[in-house]
Design a protein around this motif. Structure first.
Motif, short mmCIF file in Angstrom:
data_model
loop_
_atom_site.label_atom_id
_atom_site.label_comp_id
_atom_site.label_asym_id
_atom_site.label_seq_id
_atom_site.Cartn_x
_atom_site.Cartn_y
_atom_site.Cartn_z
N GLY A 81 0.81 -1.22 0.00
CA GLY A 81 0.00 0.00 0.00
C GLY A 81 0.84 1.26 0.00
N GLN A 82 2.10 1.11 0.45
CA GLN A 82 2.98 2.27 0.44
C GLN A 82 3.64 2.43 -0.94
N TYR A 122 2.18 1.41 -4.01
CA TYR A 122 1.21 1.79 -5.05
C TYR A 122 0.08 2.62 -4.46
N ASP A 123 -0.49 3.50 -5.27
CA ASP A 123 -1.68 4.22 -4.81
C ASP A 123 -2.92 3.37 -5.08
N ASP A 124 -4.09 3.83 -4.61
CA ASP A 124 -5.35 3.07 -4.73
C ASP A 124 -5.62 2.65 -6.18
N LEU A 126 -3.32 -0.05 -7.42
CA LEU A 126 -3.64 -1.31 -6.76
C LEU A 126 -4.84 -1.98 -7.41
N THR A 138 -8.75 -2.60 -1.15
CA THR A 138 -7.53 -1.77 -1.26
C THR A 138 -7.27 -1.05 0.07
N LYS A 147 -3.81 -1.36 2.07
CA LYS A 147 -3.04 -0.18 2.49
C LYS A 147 -2.72 -0.23 3.99
N SER A 148 -3.59 -0.93 4.74
CA SER A 148 -3.36 -0.99 6.20
C SER A 148 -2.26 -1.98 6.57
N LYS A 152 1.16 -3.02 7.01
CA LYS A 152 2.46 -2.31 7.03
C LYS A 152 3.57 -3.22 7.49
#
Lengths: 484, 187
Positions: A439-440, A442-444, A447, A477, A481-482, A484
C-alpha cells in the motif's frame, strides 16, 4: 609419607612462581598486615561492610539486568516478570532493593563513627573528601535506581524528585530537562536513569572507592579517640586475623539480615506508572522522608533558601569539616561545638521523619489515599503475571483496522482466499509474496488496476484477476493499504 | 600466608613462631573454607535465576478452543475455524489466529486438520462444489478427511491433536515441515 613435605615444597614453589610474576603474596601481606593502632575493634567494621554491600549490589544488579528492559513500555512488565515468574527473582530483587537501604544505613553509621572518633583529623582531608563524593554517588544510585521499576510510586516520586532541581536558580530548569530528557517524564527519562544507575555512577564509585581505600592506607588507621591522629603511639595489631574476622562477621550479619528480609518480606512492586493519575500521593523511600518533610516548609519565594541555601551551607560544612576543624583533639567531649551541631542535624532529620509519618496519619484524606495505594500494590502483587502483548499480535493487528472499510476489506481478503497464497494478514507464503508495504508502494488506483488485471509476471506466479464490485474493491484496497 | 616473622610495632609477635604460624594458617584455612561455603550458598539463587528460562516447564502444551462440541456433531462437510494461539516468549506473548478445519474421519470421529498445505504452505480452501480441499497454488487435492487425492503435495493434510474438555473441542496447533513425506513437527 615422604611425599608430604615434597607436596608442600611444590606448592610453595608454585606460589613463588606466581608471586614473582604477580606480586600476589606481597599484595596479600600488604592488605592483611595493615597495622591498626590500639587493636581491632567492632567500631571499625562499617567501611568494609559498605564495600561488601556495594559488591552485593553489583552482583544482584548484573543478574537483574539479564531480564530487565529500560523502556517505559517494558520496564514494568520485566520487573513484574522478575518478581512473579523468574525462579529466585523476587529474592534477588529484594536483596538488591533492601541492599540499597542497607547501604544508606551503614553509610550513616560509617559517617557517625568517623565523626565521633574524629578519624577525619590529621592529614586526612582528601580521604574525607573522597568519602563525601562516595556519599553523593550513593545517593545518586538510590535516586536513579528508584525509578527503574516504573511503577506508580517510582514514577511519581521521581517526578517530585526531578522537580526539586528546577528550584535551583538559573540552571534549574535546564538541569531538570537534561535529567528527564525533555520537559516531561517519559521513556527517555528511564533510559537516562538506567545509564546513570548502571554505567556512569558505578564507574565513578569504583574510582572513588579506589581513591578512598588508597588514601586510607596512606594515612593509616586512626585508631581510638585517645590516639594521636598523625603519629600513632599505641601498639598496633595487624588487620589479620582479628579485624578481618570482625569484618567478615559483620558481612555475615548483613547477609543474614538481607536474606531473612528478602525471603519473608519480599520487596513489593506497584501497578504500572499511570501519568494521568491525579490522585496519587508520592512518598519517597524512607531515607528521603526527612528531606521530603523539610521541603514542605519551603514554598513559594522562600523556597530557594530552604532548597538551596540551607542545604548548601550544611553540605559545605560537612565537606569542609577537616579544613575547618584543624585541631588534633579527637575526644568528642572536647569538641562540643562540632559534635553538638552534628548531633543536632541528625536529631532534626529524625524528627522530620517522625513528623512526616505523623502528618500522614493525622490527615484523614492523605491516610485514606495512602491506604488505597497500599491496597492497590497488594492487589497487584497477588495478581498472576500478565505477559505483554507483542507488536505482531492479533489484537494489535486488528487495532490497525480502526477504519471499518479496511476491516471489511479483511473479510473480503479472506473470503476471496487471497490468504491461501499471500498468507494471513498478508504475511506471504512460499507460493506468493507478502503484501505488507504494498500500500505504500502503489496508490489506490494502481492497486485496483493490478488486482483486476494482474501483470504478466503476476499471472505466471498464479495470481488470478479479482472480480469485485467497486465498493468491495475499495474496501480491499483499504485493507491492503493498512498492511504495514 | 603470613608466615613471615612479625615485625614493627605489631603486638601479634608475642607467641612463638612455629605454633603461631600453624594456628594462623589453620585459621586462614577455616576462613577460606567458610567464605567458599557461604559464597557457594549465595550463588544458588543466582544460578537458579539464570537457569529459569532453561528449566521452566515449557513442555506445558497450550490448547486452543475450536468451539463447542454441539456445533460439530452433525456436520457433513469440513468447517473452517480460526483458533487463537498464544506463544510465550519470556515476559511477552504473541497472540495469533490460525485457520483449521473440523471434519470427520472415515470412522465418523471428529478431527481437526491444519489448513496449511503440506506442499508449500498455502492455506487450503474447502471447495464446496467439488466436496474436496483444493489448494489454489499448485492444485493439491485432498479428501474431506484430509487424505491426499492428487497433485504435488507429498502427504495428507496434517491432523492436529485434539481433546474434549467441558463440551468444548480443543486442539493443539502446530506447524509441520513442508515437502516431506512424513509429518515432522517444527519447533
Amino acid at each position: 609419607m615422604e611425599t608430604k613435605p615434597d607436596m608442600s615444597l611444590r606448592r610453595s614453589a608454585f606460589r613463588e612462581w606466581l608471586d614473582r610474576r604477580t606480586g600476589f603474596d606481597s599484595l596479600l601481606h600488604h592488605a592483611l598486615d595493615e597495622p591498626i593502632p590500639g587493636g581491632a575493634k567492632l567500631a571499625y567494621v562499617f567501611g568494609s561492610g559498605l564495600l561488601f554491600l556495594f559488591i552485593s549490589q553489583i552482583i544482584t544488579g548484573v543478574f537483574l539486568a539479564m531480564y530487565y528492559v529500560p523502556s517505559a513500555d517494558h520496564a514494568h512488565t520485566t520487573v513484574a516478570y522478575i518478581t512473579k515468574e523468574v525462579t529466585a527473582g523476587s529474592f534477588l530483587r529484594s536483596i538488591h532493593s533492601y541492599g540499597s537501604s542497607a547501604i544508606i544505613i551503614v553509610l550513616l553509621l560509617h559517617l557517625i563513627q568517623t565523626f565521633v572518633y574524629g578519624s577525619y583529623k590529621g592529614r586526612r582531608e582528601l580521604l574525607w573528601l573522597a568519602g563525601c563524593v562516595l556519599l553523593l554517588l550513593m545517593i545518586g544510585m538510590s535516586f536513579t535506581g528508584y525509578l527503574l521499576p516504573w511503577d506508580q510510586k517510582a514514577y511519581f516520586a521521581t517526578t517530585v524528585g526531578t522537580n526539586i532541581f528546577s528550584e535551583i536558580p538559573w540552571i534549574g530548569n535546564a538541569l531538570k530537562r537534561l535529567l528527564r530528557g525533555g520537559t516531561e517524564m517519559g521513556t527517555l527519562t528511564l533510559s537516562r536513569f538506567y545509564v546513570l544507575h548502571v554505567f556512569l555512577i558505578p564507574a565513578f564509585i569504583f574510582l572513588f572507592v579506589g581513591i578512598h581505600v588508597y588514601l586510607f592506607r596512606k594515612a593509616g588507621a586512626a585508631g581510638p579517640i585517645s590516639e594521636d591522629a598523625v603519629a600513632p603511639k599505641m601498639p598496633a595489631e595487624r588487620f589479620y586475623p582479628k579485624q578481618l574476622v570482625m569484618d567478615m562477621g559483620f558481612a555475615m550479619l548483613i547477609i543474614v539480615a538481607l536474606g531473612v528480609l528478602a525471603y519473608f518480606w519480599p520487596a513489593e512492586l506497584g501497578p504500572k506508572a499511570d501519568p494521568s493519575d491525579t490522585q496519587f500521593l508520592p512518598r519517597p523511600e524512607w531515607y528521603y522522608i526527612p528531606v521530603f518533610q523539610y521541603l514542605k516548609y519551603w514554598q513559594g519565594s522562600t523556597a530557594v533558601i530552604g532548597i538551596l541555601i540551607i542545604p548548601g551551607i550544611l553540605g559545605a560544612l560537612l565537606v569542609g569539616l577537616p579544613f575547618l576543624d584543624r585541631s588534633l583533639e579527637r575526644r568528642p567531649w572536647k569538641r562540643p561545638f562540632s559534635v553538638g551541631a552534628f548531633t543536632a542535624v541528625l536529631i532534626a532529620l529524625g524528627m522530620l521523619g517522625v513528623i512526616s509519618h505523623r502528618d500522614d496519619l493525622r490527615s484523614p484524606g492523605v491516610a485514606a489515599q495512602l491506604k488505597t495505594q497500599h491496597e492497590e500494590v497488594e492487589r497487584f502483587m497477588k495478581a498472576p503475571f500478565e505477559p505483554e502483548l507483542s507488536g505482531g499480535s492479533l489484537a494489535t493487528a486488528n487495532a490497525g483496522l480502526a477504519d471499518p472499510n479496511a476491516a471489511k476489506g479483511k473479510t473480503i481478503y479472506e473470503k476471496q482466499q487471497c490468504n491461501s497464497c499471500h498468507g494471513d494478514d498478508g504475511k506471504g507464503t512460499a507460493a506468493a509474496p507478502k503484501l505488507s508495504g504494498v500500500g505504500q508502494k502503489y496508490d489506490d488506483q494502481k492497486l485496483q488496476v493490478v488486482l483486476r488485471s494482474p501483470t504478466k509476471q503476476m499471472a505466471l506466479g498464479g495470481m488470478e484477476s479479482v472480480d469485485l464490485n467497486d465498493e468491495d474493491m475499495k474496501a480491499l484496497t483499504a485493507y491492503l493499504k493498512s498492511l504495514k | 600466608m603470613p608466615d613471615q616473622p612479625h615485625q614493627g610495632s605489631c603486638n601479634g609477635g608475642t607467641e612463638s613462631a612455629p605454633t603461631g604460624t600453624s594456628r594462623r594458617s589453620f585459621l586462614a584455612g577455616l576462613l577460606a573454607a567458610g567464605t567458599a561455603a557461604v559464597g557457594a550458598l549465595l550463588s544458588i539463587p543466582l544460578v537458579r535465576f539464570t537457569l529459569h528460562p532453561v528449566l521452566a516447564k515449557t513442555t506445558e502444551k497450550s490448547w486452543s478452543d475450536v468451539g463447542p462440541l454441539t456445533e460439530f456433531q452433525n456436520i457433513d462437510d469440513p468447517i473452517k475455524r480460526l483458533v487463537t494461539i498464544e506463544q510465550r516468549d519470556g515476559w511477552r506473548k504473541t497472540v495469533g489466529e490460525k485457520p483449521v478445519y473440523v471434519t470427520k474421519d472415515t470412522a465418523g470421529q471428529l478431527m481437526v486438520l491444519s489448513a496449511v498445505c503440506t506442499h508449500l504452505g498455502c492455506t487450503v480452501p474447502w471447495i464446496e462444489k467439488e466436496k474436496k480441499f483444493i489448494c489454489p497454488c499448485h492444485i493439491g487435492i485432498f479428501a474431506p478427511d484430509g487424505k491426499l487425492l492428487g497433485g504435488p503435495p507429498p502427504r495428507d493434510m496434517d491432523r492436529l491433536e485434539t481433546k474434549i474438555e467441558g463440551g468444548v473441542l480443543k486442539t493443539q496447533y502446530k506447524l509441520f515441515r513442508q515437502l516431506t513425506p512424513n509429518k515432522e513437527e517444527l519447533a
